[in-house]
Scaffold this motif. Structure first.
Motif, mmCIF file in Angstrom:
data_model
loop_
_atom_site.group_PDB
_atom_site.id
_atom_site.type_symbol
_atom_site.label_atom_id
_atom_site.label_comp_id
_atom_site.label_asym_id
_atom_site.label_seq_id
_atom_site.Cartn_x
_atom_site.Cartn_y
_atom_site.Cartn_z
ATOM 1 N N GLU A 96 46.396 43.571 18.506
ATOM 2 C CA GLU A 96 46.085 44.096 19.789
ATOM 3 C C GLU A 96 46.960 43.971 21.012
ATOM 4 O O GLU A 96 46.686 44.584 22.004
ATOM 5 N N ASN B 265 47.915 41.224 22.207
ATOM 6 C CA ASN B 265 47.953 40.151 22.949
ATOM 7 C C ASN B 265 48.777 39.028 22.301
ATOM 8 O O ASN B 265 49.081 38.949 21.077
ATOM 9 N N ARG C 229 50.371 34.211 28.131
ATOM 10 C CA ARG C 229 49.139 34.667 28.219
ATOM 11 C C ARG C 229 48.613 35.242 29.110
ATOM 12 O O ARG C 229 47.734 36.428 29.305
ATOM 13 N N SER C 230 48.852 34.883 30.374
ATOM 14 C CA SER C 230 48.390 35.434 31.678
ATOM 15 C C SER C 230 48.976 36.653 32.112
ATOM 16 O O SER C 230 48.818 37.287 32.835
ATOM 17 N N HIS D 79 48.927 41.502 28.026
ATOM 18 C CA HIS D 79 47.743 41.870 27.753
ATOM 19 C C HIS D 79 47.968 43.282 27.133
ATOM 20 O O HIS D 79 48.522 44.204 27.567
ATOM 21 N N ASN D 80 47.202 43.280 25.823
ATOM 22 C CA ASN D 80 46.985 44.734 25.400
ATOM 23 C C ASN D 80 48.197 45.256 24.945
ATOM 24 O O ASN D 80 48.582 46.750 25.485
#
Lengths: 489, 334
Positions: A26, A28, A429-430, A433-434
Motif C-alpha cells: 500500500e 506505507n 511512519r508519520s 503515507h500511501n
C-alpha cells in the motif's frame, strides 16, 4: 509494488550509518532498519594488554569523547586493583571531566542543535548552520563559543596532559597534580563558564521557549517515546557525571532500582542482530520485546534528558533552579519528548560549569596526595561514568599480574541504539503515507530525531556547519531508482 | 582546479576515532587560511559533498587529501582508491592511516576470534548465535553491510601514499605548520618535501624534546607506573624504570606525556630512519639494562608484561612484523 528507501548519511564517525525503509504494497512503512556497518574489536584486542594501559588504549575508541573512556577505564582499573584513589585524585579526575563536559555540550548545542532552533527547523538550508546562528545572534557570540571550547580543552590539558587523548589517569589516581597557579587559572575559567552557560540558557529561553511553534514541536508526538530512563546519581540521587550508582526510572516515573557498577550485568543485557555490527542494549529485568515503547519493553535511553529523569535534582544551586523550571514548564517528571534533550543538555552545561568552580576551590585540589599505590592482587572490576552520550561501562578481568583476560564495553551511544532506531521508525511512519513521501520535511525531521541523541556513530554531531547530509533513494521493486532526495548535499 | 580558481582540498576518515578531525578543528583561526586558499571539495566532518560528487570529479582534480583512519573494511578500501585517483597529493594523516595505530592490535586476532568475543561478551544475550552477515535476508528485503577484513591495513598497503603525517592525533601546531607550508608552496614561496617524506614532525626522538633529566643511568628492573610510589617530576622516566617509549619515537608532539609524568606510548611512530619501531625500542631498552647475566637480563625483561603491546602498540599493522598473512599481500608501494 514494494519500494525500498535507503537513507545514507555520509557524515559520521565510524563507518557508514545507513537507514533502510521498506514500504508495503500500500506504500506505507512496513519496517525500518538502522544499520551500523563498522567494528574495530577493542573487546578482543585489549585482551593480553596490561590493565593500566586501558585509559590510554580505549581513548582511541573515540577521539570526540576520549575523556569519558579515559575515566571509565581508570575507574575500572582502580576496581581491578581494589584501590580507591585519594580524595584529591578523585577531585582532579572529576575536574578534568567537568571541563570536558563543558566543551562537549557547548559544541553540540551551538554547532549542531542550535541551528534548528535559533534559525528554525524550516529555515533555508544555507542558513541552518553555525554561521547562520552567529549572523543571527551576533558575531560576539561566535567568539564566546570558540572561547568556551578552548577553555574546556585547556582544563583537560592542564590535568590530563593533552588536549586529545589525555594520559594521566592510572590505577589508584593520577601521575601528577596541579599547582596553585593552575588552580587559579581553572577557577577563573570556571567563573566565565558559569556566565556562558547562563547566557546559553537565556538564549534558549528567549528563542525557543518564547516561540509557540518551537514549543509545540518539542512537545509534539512525533518526537515522543515512552521508554525507561537511566543515569548516574550520587547517594542523594542527584546527577553526577563521574561517580555513583545508575538509577533506572520507568516510563511512569517510578524508580525501579539503582545499580552499582559491579551489578550492571544484573540490569543490562545486549541483543545481537545479524544485519548490523552494533548491539542493542536493554534492561534485562524487563526483557527485550522488540523496538517498542512502554513499561513492558526493556528499551531505555541514556542522554542528558534521561539523566534528569532518573535523578532527584542537581547538586549545584543554579542548575537546580533550571532543573525545577524545566519540569514545571514541561508538565512534570518524567519528560519523554526527545527534543527536550537539548534543553536538558544546557542544564547539564550549567552544572558542569558550577562544578568546575566547586572543584577548583576545594582546599584539597592542589594536594600532592593524588595517587595511592595499589597493593592488592588485581582480579576484576567495573567502572562506570556518564559520557555525554550515555552511561559508559568498562568491565575488565585480569590475571594476578593485572594482564587483561576479558574486556566488556557498553559504550555511550550504544545505549541509545534501540531508541534512536525507534525514533527513526516513528518519523518515517508519520511522514510516509500511501506511497507519498513528504519530501520537504522528511529528511530534516529524521535528522532532528537523530540529532537530539547526539549520536557518536554519526559524528555529524560534531560537524562544523552542524548539518547531517542525507540522501534518500527511492527504488522500485526491481531496484531501479525512482527518485533521489537530498539535503545538504 | 575548481570553478572559483582555488585548488581543491579533501579530508576523509576511514576506520578512525575522530580525534584527527578534532585536532584539525583545534587549529582555530588557521582553519580560515585553509578556507581562504582552498576550495574544500570533500570533508565529511565539515561539509557535505558526497562520494558520488567525488566520483564525478576528474582524476587528480583534488590537490591535497588528508586521509585518516585505517583500512578495516571493504568500504574503507574503496574510498582510499577513489581518493587516490582524484588526488595529486595523498597524505596518510595520523597514526591509523600511517601505521595502523591501536586498532591495528586487532591483527593479532582472527575475525572469528573477534566475533566470538564481541558478540558473546558477559552482557550479551545471543542464544541464536548471531554474528554480522554481509547480506542478510529480512522479511522485507535484503540488508547489506560492508565486508570486515581479516586484518587492518595501513593506507599505503592499499594505495600509494605521497606523505606521512604521524601522531595520535597529530598535534594542532604541527597541522597548522603543514597548512602554512602548503599555502607557501601554492604561492611559489616554498617547495614540497621529497615524495614519501614524513611531514609535520621532527627528525629526532621524543627524548630530544623531553624536559626530563637524563643521567645515562641504568636500571635493575622495569616497574609498572601505578607501582611507583612517587614519580620523580624531573628525572627521565626510563631511568626510574618506567617503560617509556621516547627513545624510539619520533618527536613532534613536544613530549606531552612524559611532561605530564606519563610514559611516552609511541603515538608519533618510529623516529626518522627507523625501519622497525619495535626493534629500535628493544635496542633502547636493552641499553639501559644494568646486567651481563643472561638470567638476570631475562628477569628484568619479564618486567615488560606485554612485549607485543609495548613494542608495537601503535604500529603493528605497518611494522615489518605485520601480523597476518593478508597484510603481506598488500599491494601498496611500501
Amino acid at each position: 509494488m514494494s519500494t525500498r528507501i535507503t537513507i545514507d548519511p555520509i557524515t559520521r564517525l565510524e563507518g557508514h550509518g545507513r537507514i533502510e525503509i521498506f514500504l508495503n504494497e500500500e506504500g506505507n512503512v512496513a519496517n525500518t532498519y538502522f544499520q551500523i556497518p563498522e567494528l574495530r574489536g577493542f573487546e578482543r584486542f585489549c585482551v593480553g594488554r596490561p590493565v593500566e594501559e586501558m585509559p590510554l588504549l580505549t581513548n582511541r575508541i573515540c577521539g570526540v569523547c576520549p575523556e569519558a573512556h579515559h575515566m571509565a577505564a581508570a575507574k575500572a582499573a582502580d576496581a581491578v586493583y581494589h584501590v580507591e584513589p585519594p580524595r584529591t585524585g578523585k577531585l582532579l579526575r572529576e575536574l578534568l571531566y567537568s571541563g570536558f563536559y563543558f566543551t562537549d555540550h557547548t559544541t553540540h548545542f551551538y554547532a549542531l542543535a542550535g541551528p534548528d532552533f535559533v534559525m528554525g527547523p524550516t529555515a533555508p538550508v544555507a542558513e541552518r548552520n553555525i554561521l547562520g546562528v552567529i549572523h543571527k545572534v551576533g558575531l560576539e557570540i561566535g567568539g564566546k563559543v570558540i572561547q568556551a571550547r578552548k577553555y574546556g580543552h585547556h582544563i583537560v590539558e592542564i590535568i590530563g596532559g593533552r588536549k586529545v587523548h589525555p594520559c594521566t589517569s592510572i590505577p589508584g589516581g593520577l601521575t601528577k597534580g596541579i599547582t596553585e597557579e593552575q588552580r587559579v587559572e581553572i577557577e577563573q575559567m570556571g567563573h566565565w563558564a558559569i556566565e556562558f552557560a547562563q547566557f546559553s540558557l537565556q538564549l534558549f529561553s528567549d528563542i525557543v521557549l518564547g516561540n509557540k511553534e518551537y514549543l509545540d514541536l518539542i512537545l509534539g508526538d512525533i518526537y515522543t517515546h515512552q521508554t525507561y530512563s537511566i543515569g548516574l546519581v550520587d547517594e542523594n540521587n542527584k546527577v553526577n557525571f563521574y561517580d555513583g550508582k545508575v538509577s533506572v526510572v520507568a516510563p511512569d516515573g517510578e524508580r525501579i532500582g539503582k545499580y552499582a557498577p559491579n551489578e550492571y550485568t544484573d540490569w543490562i543485557a545486549e541483543r545481537v542482530e545479524p544485519w548490523t555490527y552494533l548491539k542493542f542494549p536493554y534492561l534485562k529485568k524487563v526483557g527485550w520485546k522488540g523496538f517498542v515503547d512502554g513499561k513492558d519493553s526493556g528499551v531505555y535511553f541514556a542522554t542528558p534528558l534521561s539523566r534528569l529523569n532518573a535523578s532527584d535534582g542537581m547538586t549545584t544551586p543554579l542548575a537546580q533552579e533550571q532543573y525545577e523550571k524545566f519540569y514545571a514548564t514541561l508538565g512534570g517528571k518524567p519528560v519523554h519528548q526527545r527534543l527536550a534533550i537539548h534543553w536538558a543538555r544546557l542544564i547539564e552545561l550549567l552544572y558542569a560549569a558550577e562544578r568546575i568552580v566547586e572543584l577548583a576551590t576545594d582546599p584539597e585540589i592542589t594536594s600532592p596526595n593524588f595517587h595511592t599505590v595499589p597493593t592488592a592482587t588485581p582480579t576484576e572490576g567495573v567502572g562506570i561514568v556518564e559520557a555525554p552520550r550515555g552511561t559508559l561501562t568498562h568491565h575488565y578481568k585480569t590475571d594476578e599480574r593485572g594482564i587483561l583476560t576479558e574486556v566488556n564495553l557498553i559504550v555511550g551511544t550504544t545505549n541509545n541504539y534501540a531508541p534512536i532506531s525507534m525514533s527513526i521508525n516513528k518519523a518515517a511512519r508519520s511522514l510516509i503515507h500511501n506511497g507519498s513521501v513528504v519530501t520537504e520535511g522528511m529528511l530534516n525531521m529524521v535528522e532532528m530525531a537523530f540529532r537530539a541523541y547526539d549520536p557518536c556513530f554519526g559524528c555529524a554531531t560534531h560537524s562544523l556547519p552542524g548539518q547531517m547530509p542525507l540522501e534518500v533513494t527511492i527504488r522500485d521493486a526491481n531496484g531501479e531508482t525512482v527518485e533521489v532526495l537530498r539535503q545538504h548535499c | 582546479m575548481s570553478t572559483n580558481g582555488k585548488p581543491k582540498f579533501a579530508m576523509y576518515w576511514a576506520a578512525s576515532c575522530g580525534g584527527c578531525e578534532i585536532a584539525v578543528l583545534n587549529i582555530g583561526e588557521k582553519i580560515l587560511d585553509v578556507d581562504a586558499n582552498f576550495d574544500v571539495a570533500f570533508w565529511p566532518v565539515a561539509m557535505d559533498a558526497k562520494y558520488k560528487d567525488v566520483e564525478a570529479m576528474p582524476d587528480k582534480s583534488i590537490l591535497l587529501t588528508l586521509f585518516n583512519g585505517g583500512i578495516r573494511n571493504k568500504e574503507n578500501e574503496e574510498i582510499a582508491h577513489l581518493l587516490r585517483h582524484k588526488s595529486q597529493i595523498l597524505v596518510a594523516f595520523g597514526s591509523c592511516a600511517s601505521e595502523g595505530c591501536i586498532p591495528g592490535l586487532a591483527n593479532l586476532s582472527s575475525t572469528q576470534d573477534i566475533y566470538k568475543t564481541v558478540y558473546h561478551t558477559v552482557s550479551t544475550e545471543n542464544p541464536a548465535n548471531f554474528e554480522p552477515q554481509y547480506e542478510y535476508e529480512m522479511p522485507e528485503g535484503i540488508l547489506y553491510t560492508p565486508e570486515f577484513y581479516p586484518v587492518l591495513k595501513t593506507l599505503d598497503q592499499v594505495v600509494p601514499v605521497d606523505y606521512y603525517m604521524p601522531g595520535c592525533p597529530p598535534e594542532s601546531h604541527q597541522i597548522a605548520a603543514v597548512v602554512e607550508l602548503v599555502i607557501k608552496v601554492l604561492h611559489g614561496e616554498a617547495t614540497l618535501p621529497p615524495a614519501g617524506a614524513t611531514i609535520g614532525a621532527g627528525v629526532s626522538t621524543v627524548c630530544d624534546d623531553c624536559p626530563r633529566q637524563r643521567n645515562v643511568k641504568t636500571i635493575k628492573e622495569f616497574v609498572r607506573i601505578q607501582e611507583v610510589n612517587s614519580i620523580d617530576p624531573e628525572l627521565c622516566l626510563l631511568e626510574q624504570g618506567i617503560p617509556c617509549n621516547g627513545p624510539a619515537t619520533r618527536n613532534g608532539c613536544g613530549a606531552l606525556c612524559p611532561t605530564a609524568s606519563a610514559q611516552c606510548i609511541g603515538c608519533y611512530g618510529p623516529a626518522e630512519g627507523v625501519l622497525d619501531y619495535g626493534s629500535r625500542l628493544v635496542t633502547a631498552f636493552a641499553s639501559v639494562i644494568d646486567s651481563n647475566d643472561p638470567d638476570e637480563i631475562n628477569r628484568i625483561l619479564d618486567g615488560i608484561p606485554d612485549p607485543v603491546g609495548q613494542f608495537y602498540r601503535f604500529n603493528l599493522a605497518g611494522s615489518l612484523m605485520r601480523a597476518g598473512k593478508p597484510a603481506w599481500q598488500g599491494n601498496g608501494s611500501h
